[in-house]
Design an enzyme around this catalytic site. Structure first.
Site, PDB file in Angstrom:
ATOM      1  N   LYS A  26       0.826  -1.200   0.000  1.00  0.00           N
ATOM      2  CA  LYS A  26       0.000   0.000   0.000  1.00  0.00           C
ATOM      3  C   LYS A  26       0.867   1.259   0.000  1.00  0.00           C
ATOM      4  O   LYS A  26       0.645   2.179  -0.794  1.00  0.00           O
ATOM      5  CB  LYS A  26      -0.901  -0.028   1.237  1.00  0.00           C
ATOM      6  CG  LYS A  26      -2.161   0.789   1.115  1.00  0.00           C
ATOM      7  CD  LYS A  26      -3.033   0.648   2.362  1.00  0.00           C
ATOM      8  CE  LYS A  26      -3.725  -0.695   2.422  1.00  0.00           C
ATOM      9  NZ  LYS A  26      -4.385  -0.941   3.714  1.00  0.00           N
ATOM     10  N   ARG A  96      -3.209   3.055   8.555  1.00  0.00           N
ATOM     11  CA  ARG A  96      -3.491   1.891   7.717  1.00  0.00           C
ATOM     12  C   ARG A  96      -2.312   0.936   7.738  1.00  0.00           C
ATOM     13  O   ARG A  96      -1.174   1.357   7.566  1.00  0.00           O
ATOM     14  CB  ARG A  96      -3.749   2.337   6.266  1.00  0.00           C
ATOM     15  CG  ARG A  96      -4.535   3.619   6.155  1.00  0.00           C
ATOM     16  CD  ARG A  96      -4.569   4.186   4.734  1.00  0.00           C
ATOM     17  NE  ARG A  96      -5.231   3.320   3.780  1.00  0.00           N
ATOM     18  CZ  ARG A  96      -5.277   3.573   2.480  1.00  0.00           C
ATOM     19  NH1 ARG A  96      -4.662   4.655   1.976  1.00  0.00           N
ATOM     20  NH2 ARG A  96      -5.903   2.753   1.665  1.00  0.00           N
ATOM     21  N   GLY A 105      -6.238 -10.396   8.351  1.00  0.00           N
ATOM     22  CA  GLY A 105      -5.709 -10.832   9.634  1.00  0.00           C
ATOM     23  C   GLY A 105      -4.897  -9.735  10.284  1.00  0.00           C
ATOM     24  O   GLY A 105      -4.634  -9.745  11.479  1.00  0.00           O
ATOM     25  N   MET A 107      -4.327  -5.604  11.266  1.00  0.00           N
ATOM     26  CA  MET A 107      -5.233  -4.619  11.851  1.00  0.00           C
ATOM     27  C   MET A 107      -6.027  -3.890  10.772  1.00  0.00           C
ATOM     28  O   MET A 107      -5.511  -3.562   9.723  1.00  0.00           O
ATOM     29  CB  MET A 107      -4.424  -3.594  12.642  1.00  0.00           C
ATOM     30  CG  MET A 107      -5.312  -2.758  13.526  1.00  0.00           C
ATOM     31  SD  MET A 107      -4.530  -1.236  14.030  1.00  0.00           S
ATOM     32  CE  MET A 107      -4.788  -0.227  12.581  1.00  0.00           C
ATOM     33  N   ARG A 352      -3.494  -1.330  -6.601  1.00  0.00           N
ATOM     34  CA  ARG A 352      -2.698  -2.564  -6.559  1.00  0.00           C
ATOM     35  C   ARG A 352      -3.086  -3.406  -7.765  1.00  0.00           C
ATOM     36  O   ARG A 352      -4.134  -3.175  -8.379  1.00  0.00           O
ATOM     37  CB  ARG A 352      -2.935  -3.335  -5.268  1.00  0.00           C
ATOM     38  CG  ARG A 352      -4.366  -3.783  -5.112  1.00  0.00           C
ATOM     39  CD  ARG A 352      -4.601  -4.488  -3.791  1.00  0.00           C
ATOM     40  NE  ARG A 352      -6.023  -4.462  -3.485  1.00  0.00           N
ATOM     41  CZ  ARG A 352      -6.546  -4.738  -2.317  1.00  0.00           C
ATOM     42  NH1 ARG A 352      -5.765  -5.043  -1.309  1.00  0.00           N
ATOM     43  NH2 ARG A 352      -7.843  -4.711  -2.128  1.00  0.00           N
ATOM     44  N   HIS A 468      -5.316 -43.935  -6.469  1.00  0.00           N
ATOM     45  CA  HIS A 468      -5.378 -44.475  -7.824  1.00  0.00           C
ATOM     46  C   HIS A 468      -6.393 -43.712  -8.670  1.00  0.00           C
ATOM     47  O   HIS A 468      -6.101 -43.267  -9.781  1.00  0.00           O
ATOM     48  CB  HIS A 468      -5.748 -45.962  -7.767  1.00  0.00           C
ATOM     49  CG  HIS A 468      -5.859 -46.608  -9.118  1.00  0.00           C
ATOM     50  ND1 HIS A 468      -7.041 -46.680  -9.805  1.00  0.00           N
ATOM     51  CD2 HIS A 468      -4.909 -47.151  -9.919  1.00  0.00           C
ATOM     52  CE1 HIS A 468      -6.833 -47.269 -10.970  1.00  0.00           C
ATOM     53  NE2 HIS A 468      -5.538 -47.567 -11.064  1.00  0.00           N
ATOM     54  N   SER A 777      14.408 -41.475 -19.339  1.00  0.00           N
ATOM     55  CA  SER A 777      13.175 -40.772 -19.034  1.00  0.00           C
ATOM     56  C   SER A 777      12.999 -40.893 -17.525  1.00  0.00           C
ATOM     57  O   SER A 777      12.972 -42.000 -16.990  1.00  0.00           O
ATOM     58  CB  SER A 777      12.014 -41.421 -19.777  1.00  0.00           C
ATOM     59  OG  SER A 777      10.816 -40.798 -19.385  1.00  0.00           O
ATOM     60  N   CYS A 844       8.709 -38.247 -17.296  1.00  0.00           N
ATOM     61  CA  CYS A 844       7.380 -38.751 -17.623  1.00  0.00           C
ATOM     62  C   CYS A 844       6.535 -39.016 -16.379  1.00  0.00           C
ATOM     63  O   CYS A 844       5.465 -39.588 -16.461  1.00  0.00           O
ATOM     64  CB  CYS A 844       7.474 -40.013 -18.469  1.00  0.00           C
ATOM     65  SG  CYS A 844       8.277 -41.372 -17.605  1.00  0.00           S
ATOM     66  N   TYR A 864      12.836 -32.600 -22.824  1.00  0.00           N
ATOM     67  CA  TYR A 864      11.380 -32.508 -22.903  1.00  0.00           C
ATOM     68  C   TYR A 864      10.738 -32.895 -21.580  1.00  0.00           C
ATOM     69  O   TYR A 864      11.361 -33.531 -20.729  1.00  0.00           O
ATOM     70  CB  TYR A 864      10.833 -33.400 -24.034  1.00  0.00           C
ATOM     71  CG  TYR A 864      10.960 -34.885 -23.767  1.00  0.00           C
ATOM     72  CD1 TYR A 864       9.982 -35.561 -23.053  1.00  0.00           C
ATOM     73  CD2 TYR A 864      12.068 -35.600 -24.213  1.00  0.00           C
ATOM     74  CE1 TYR A 864      10.098 -36.923 -22.799  1.00  0.00           C
ATOM     75  CE2 TYR A 864      12.186 -36.957 -23.961  1.00  0.00           C
ATOM     76  CZ  TYR A 864      11.197 -37.612 -23.252  1.00  0.00           C
ATOM     77  OH  TYR A 864      11.306 -38.944 -22.992  1.00  0.00           O
TER      78      TYR A 864
HETATM   79  P1  ADP Z   1      -7.787  -2.275   3.434  1.00  0.00           P
HETATM   80  O1  ADP Z   1      -6.367  -2.730   3.362  1.00  0.00           O
HETATM   81  O2  ADP Z   1      -8.630  -3.167   4.287  1.00  0.00           O
HETATM   82  O3  ADP Z   1      -8.367  -2.016   2.089  1.00  0.00           O
HETATM   83  P2  ADP Z   1      -7.381   0.529   3.711  1.00  0.00           P
HETATM   84  O4  ADP Z   1      -6.190   1.012   4.470  1.00  0.00           O
HETATM   85  O5  ADP Z   1      -7.274   0.582   2.246  1.00  0.00           O
HETATM   86  O6  ADP Z   1      -7.764  -0.892   4.233  1.00  0.00           O
HETATM   87  O7  ADP Z   1      -8.602   1.398   4.188  1.00  0.00           O
HETATM   88  C1  ADP Z   1      -9.896   1.051   3.907  1.00  0.00           C
HETATM   89  C2  ADP Z   1     -10.657   2.234   3.386  1.00  0.00           C
HETATM   90  O8  ADP Z   1     -10.556   3.301   4.276  1.00  0.00           O
HETATM   91  C3  ADP Z   1     -10.123   2.798   2.090  1.00  0.00           C
HETATM   92  O9  ADP Z   1     -10.604   2.124   0.991  1.00  0.00           O
HETATM   93  C4  ADP Z   1     -10.663   4.200   2.111  1.00  0.00           C
HETATM   94  O10 ADP Z   1     -11.976   4.207   1.619  1.00  0.00           O
HETATM   95  C5  ADP Z   1     -10.646   4.522   3.571  1.00  0.00           C
HETATM   96  N1  ADP Z   1      -9.501   5.377   3.859  1.00  0.00           N
HETATM   97  C6  ADP Z   1      -8.260   5.025   4.222  1.00  0.00           C
HETATM   98  N2  ADP Z   1      -7.486   6.110   4.378  1.00  0.00           N
HETATM   99  C7  ADP Z   1      -8.248   7.182   4.111  1.00  0.00           C
HETATM  100  C8  ADP Z   1      -8.018   8.591   4.076  1.00  0.00           C
HETATM  101  N3  ADP Z   1      -6.824   9.083   4.361  1.00  0.00           N
HETATM  102  N4  ADP Z   1      -9.042   9.360   3.753  1.00  0.00           N
HETATM  103  C9  ADP Z   1     -10.254   8.840   3.461  1.00  0.00           C
HETATM  104  N5  ADP Z   1     -10.546   7.532   3.471  1.00  0.00           N
HETATM  105  C10 ADP Z   1      -9.549   6.701   3.793  1.00  0.00           C
HETATM  106 MG    MG Z   2      -7.859  -0.821   0.776  1.00  0.00          MG
END
Ligand code: ADP
Ligand code: MG
Ligand code: MG
Length: 889
Positions: A26, A96, A105, A107, A352, A468, A777, A844, A864
């Site tokens: 990210k 984030r 899994g 946060m 991504r 089998h 082979s 093979c 091959y």
């Molecule tokens: P995930 O990895 O679960 O997608 P994100 O970090 O992308 O989590 O955050 C989820 C959502 O939170 C994003 O898609 C966006 O809509 C919102 N978000 C994250 N950061 C911001 C920000 N700085 N301003 C507004 N919305 C945000």
């Molecule tokens: Mg996201």
């Protein structure tokens, strides 16, 4: 001083897309988008190295970190023009997580951080929107409470629901500022109750608590489990992204959404996504409100009556569409993006590489080449060969209703419907009468081959992925669900029992070998399409790969399928399958039970013309291509009747006393057949069997040569050789028969004699063996069994535990064990080549169709690979990828 913090925003960034190891996916892409000049809210990334340092130092941060965070935060303040914690007009941020690989899994994101009882008033004043400010604050408390303070989210949901009921509100959007104030009081009280502490009011404390929660979540149980299942090392660590908030929830000129730059399920070049007006964060995916389509086309295609973004905000939509095109050009791949619109201005929050289905991957790869974005070689690396499997087999119509009885192991892909039959003979009979059948067995054995061949699909209630049934079905390209342990088969009553239902012979069922589902009735299927993009990509793969791709095929049908899929020869033609044919098995059994050589020869004389005819058919189909034929390999008792009834039937048919038949059968039985009287050991004991087979091969070659010109070049393969003497004797035998046929037919035949390397001793003594063998082979199925001392038929009972406990990474029967079995292969290659520089080398075993194993074959220099017909396209693509990676290194 180590740089722990990387800033981005305002058209520049410290980081880049290729720094994902340091910045996480990210963070690296936020930096990249910012450098591209796309509208990314300013922010910074705390590196994955901080995470590693944190855990190496007893959960303490590096000394310089706090200072670097302050500097980066100040930079955001300057860019946005508001201050963190300012009671008049506060800067809010999101926190984030972001590892190298996307990791559920970890946060969850915390939004609106920096709000407290005081700054919320400032936000209300500065925005001129009280409702928005208090809605943002309650969202913040809710998210922070849940993910940082670990107060279960249902507490907050309960409080909100109760309040809505009290006030008679149906939707969150019905609540006004006062409502939210009350909800906030409830939230805060709950937090005191649950944690014993008030909700933190100091924005800096909030920030550090959130940062620590992200790093802390790297070691929570969910994340650890996910890493284990996906082989992600703990040492990678996660990054933390802190970013200025933008608001999609400030009114009707605001929105938030997610999109793919192309349709990820078809690959079609259309903008594909959803958005919500006046919403924040993950409202779109949370399912609270029904999301709307981005484009008018999408709206119409889905029969939605909610307006598209293209209609509601045409200008911003236009900008978003421009961003879409720029991102695709820049990343040269389909992107999965997240965006927010604040008061008519667009902000990009994530990009991504987009996950896609197999057909989409194919279409996108080919389209990108045609659009001049990537090269043909790159296109080849963009498609996962294993995913082609989905495209090569008929699949269930996704729109058709299904009545699922149970789920077993997805043992061989493809979907098939047919009438239930419980025996191989019934399968063959009904199939001959034009019925589609599913062969249902507790387990299958080599006796069932003809029925498996005749059936559309195979269902077993016992056995694993390498049972089998599974192996043979994959080889034949039949759909197979194995080990459906909830089902009970009663052979006597001819009943298949599911949990609450009974099905009888003749009832229709459907199996999906790709998912393991077993369904009642017939579910319609869709046929695969091999032309178009598929053909184009395969053409590119063929021009790049260096290894040839052959097939393992024993029947004319398999040969035709394999050629259709692009096979360049046969790497393994097993002759024993020909022996099981209903018409021949009697003669074969006579041969086996014969008392002396003369009787044996008499029986063999009956088999010779049939075997010759088989080869003629195969040679005609495989015209001009090399064909490796393995002489008889399995122990003879595999061909004998089982059970009293069959014994009697046979005794009668062959005019022999039952007692004699029984005693001969008893003598042949072995304690450990896999290591018993089989392979070339049979050829040594009963040279007349191999002699007959060699004669059939050369006479067929002569016949086809006379009919069509001299086109086939048979490669006669002696199985299970461990000692040079074995191949020396048997090669002399084959050479003698060849000469005899050439003389009597008056024709010159080009052929090779070689061996399968399937015993460790043969690999180690490859130099000696290559004095005789003109080709090797690698029979990696048996080589794996004999190297590990592991029976493939029994390994299913414990290999699962071995995988779970991390003792082995993968089932060595599916993907070649590079370090052990692979070492033997490379030793044999080296020693074989040193002895005979032009020795032909191939594989093979089942591994010949496994991409990782194919890569290994390229590295050790095989000529091959050979695999089952349905895996031929997979092997062609994997071989091209292997050639490309070998070029690079
Ligand atoms: P995930 O990895 O679960 O997608 P994100 O970090 O992308 O989590 O955050 C989820 C959502 O939170 C994003 O898609 C966006 O809509 C919102 N978000 C994250 N950061 C911001 C920000 N700085 N301003 C507004 N919305 C945000
Ligand atoms: Mg996201
Ligand atoms: Mg999420």
């Amino acid at each position: 001083m180590t740089k722990w913090v990387y800033s981005f925003g305002d058209g520049t960034a410290d980081g880049r897309a290729d720094m994902r190891n340091l910045l996480g996916g990210k963070g690296a892409n936020l930096a990249e988008m910012s450098s591209l000049g796309l509208p990314v809210p300013a922010g910074f990334t705390i590196t994955t190295e901080v995470c590693t340092a944190y855990y190496d130092n007893d959960r303490r941060y590096p000394d310089e970190l706090a200072g670097q965070v302050d500097t980066a935060l100040a930079q955001i303040e300057t860019l946005v023009g508001v201050k963190f914690g300012d009671p008049q007009n506060p800067l809010l941020v999101s926190v984030r997580s972001g590892a190298r690989a996307s990791m559920p899994g970890m946060m969850d994101t915390v939004l609106n951080l920096g709000l407290n009882d005081e700054t919320v008033r400032g936000l209300a004043a500065a925005s001129g929107d009280e409702r928005f400010a208090y809605d943002s604050y309650r969202r913040f408390i809710q998210m922070f409470g849940d993910v940082v303070l670990e107060v279960d989210h249902h507490h907050f949901e309960d409080i909100l629901e109760l309040h809505k009921e009290d006030r008679g509100h149906a939707m969150d959007t019905d609540l006004d500022a006062d409502d939210w104030r009350k909800v906030i009081e409830g939230f805060k009280a709950k937090i005191v109750e649950e944690t014993g502490e008030p909700f933190p009011q100091n924005p800096k404390d909030q920030l550090w608590a959130a940062i620590s929660a992200v790093f802390g979540s790297w070691m929570n149980q969910r994340a650890i489990t996910y890493r284990r299942l996906n082989a992600i090392p703990a040492a990678w660590g996660t990054a933390v992204n802190i970013q200025a908030m933008v608001f999609g929830n400030m009114g009707d000129d605001c929105a938030t959404g997610v999109a793919f730059t192309r349709d990820p399920s078809t690959g079609e070049n259309i903008f594909y996504g959803e958005y919500l007006v006046n919403a924040q964060g993950e409202d779109v995916v949370a399912g609270i409100r029904t999301p709307q389509h981005l484009t008018i086309q999408g709206k119409n295609a889905n029969g939605s009556d909610l307006p598209a973004m293209e209609e509601v905000m045409p200008e911003v939509f236009g900008q978003l569409n421009d961003v879409r095109l720029r991102l695709e050009k820049h990343y040269r791949d389909i992107q999965d993006i997240e965006f927010t619109v604040q008061r008519g201005k667009l902000y990009m929050l994530q990009t991504r590489s987009g996950k896609r289905t197999a057909p989409a991957a194919l279409k996108i790869a080919v389209d990108f080449v045609n659009e001049g974005l990537i090269t043909e070689a790159e296109a080849i690396t963009r498609v996962d060969p294993a995913a082609l499997d989905q495209l090569l087999h008929p699949t269930l119509d996704p729109d058709a209703p299904r009545h699922i009885l149970t789920r077993g192991l997805p043992a061989s892909p493809g979907a098939a419907s047919g009438k239930i039959v419980f025996s191989a003979d019934a399968a063959e009979k009904q199939a001959a009468a034009g019925e589609a059948v599913i062969l249902c067995r507790i387990e299958t054995s080599p006796d069932d081959i003809h029925g498996m061949h005749a059936a559309q699909g195979i269902l077993t209630t016992r056995g694993g992925m390498t049972s089998h049934a599974a192996v043979v079905a994959r080889g034949m390209g039949r759909a197979c669900v194995a080990g459906a342990g909830e089902l009970r088969i009663d052979y006597k009553e001819r009943i298949l029992r599911a949990r609450n239902e009974e099905l009888r012979e003749g009832d229709l069922i459907t199996i999906d070998g790709g998912s393991g589902e077993v369904m009642k009735g017939e579910v319609p299927t869709i046929q695969p399409e091999l032309s178009g993009d598929f053909g184009v990509l395969m053409g590119w793969a063929d021009s790049i790969r260096q290894m040839r791709v052959r097939t393992n095929a024993d029947t004319p049908n398999d040969c035709r399928t394999a050629r259709y899929f692009g096979a360049e020869g046969i790497g393994l033609c097993r002759t024993e399958h020909m022996f099981f044919d209903a018409e021949r098995i009697i003669a074969v059994r006579e041969m086996i039970l014969a008392d002396n050589e003369a009787e044996r020869r008499a029986a063999l004389a009956k088999i010779l013309p049939m075997q010759r005819q088989d080869f003629i058919e195969i040679f005609e189909i495989m015209e001009g291509l090399p064909i490796t034929i393995r002489l008889l390999d399995p122990p003879l008792h595999e061909f004998l009747p089982h059970g009293e009834a069959e014994l009697e039937e046979f005794a009668e048919a062959s005019n022999a006393p039952l007692e004699l038949v029984r005693s001969r059968a008893g003598k042949l039985s072995e304690n450990n057949p896999m290591l018993g009287h089989r392979g070339c050991r049979l050829g040594i004991s009963y040279p007349e069997i191999y002699e007959m087979q060699a004669r059939a091969i050369f006479e067929a070659t002569a016949a086809v040569a006379k009919e069509h010109g001299n086109t086939v070049e048979p490669e006669v393969m002696i199985p299970l050789v461990a000692m040079k003497k074995e191949i020396e004797i048997l090669k002399a035998l084959v050479d003698r028969v060849a000469r005899e046929v050439m003389t009597s037919e008056g024709i010159e035949i080009k052929y090779l004699v070689g061996t399968m390397i399937e015993l460790p001793r043969a690999a180690l003594l490859a130099s000696e063996i290559a004095e005789e063998a003109e080709f090797f082979s690698f029979g990696t199925n048996d080589l794996t069994q004999t190297t590990f001392g592991l029976s493939r038929d029994d390994a299913g009972n414990f290999l699962g535990t071995y995988e779970q406990r991390g003792i082995i990474e993968q089932d060595p029967f599916i993907s070649l064990d590079h370090s052990g079995v692979g070492e033997l292969v490379s030793i044999a290659v080296e020693r074989g080549k040193a002895q005979r520089p032009d020795i032909k080398l191939g594989i093979c075993g089942e591994h010949g169709g496994d991409p990782a194993s194919i890569d290994f074959c390229q590295k050790v220099g095989l000529d091959y690979v050979s695999c089952s017909p349905y895996r031929v396209p997979i092997a062609r693509l994997a071989a091209a990828q292997a050639a490309l990676t070998t070029q690079k290194t």
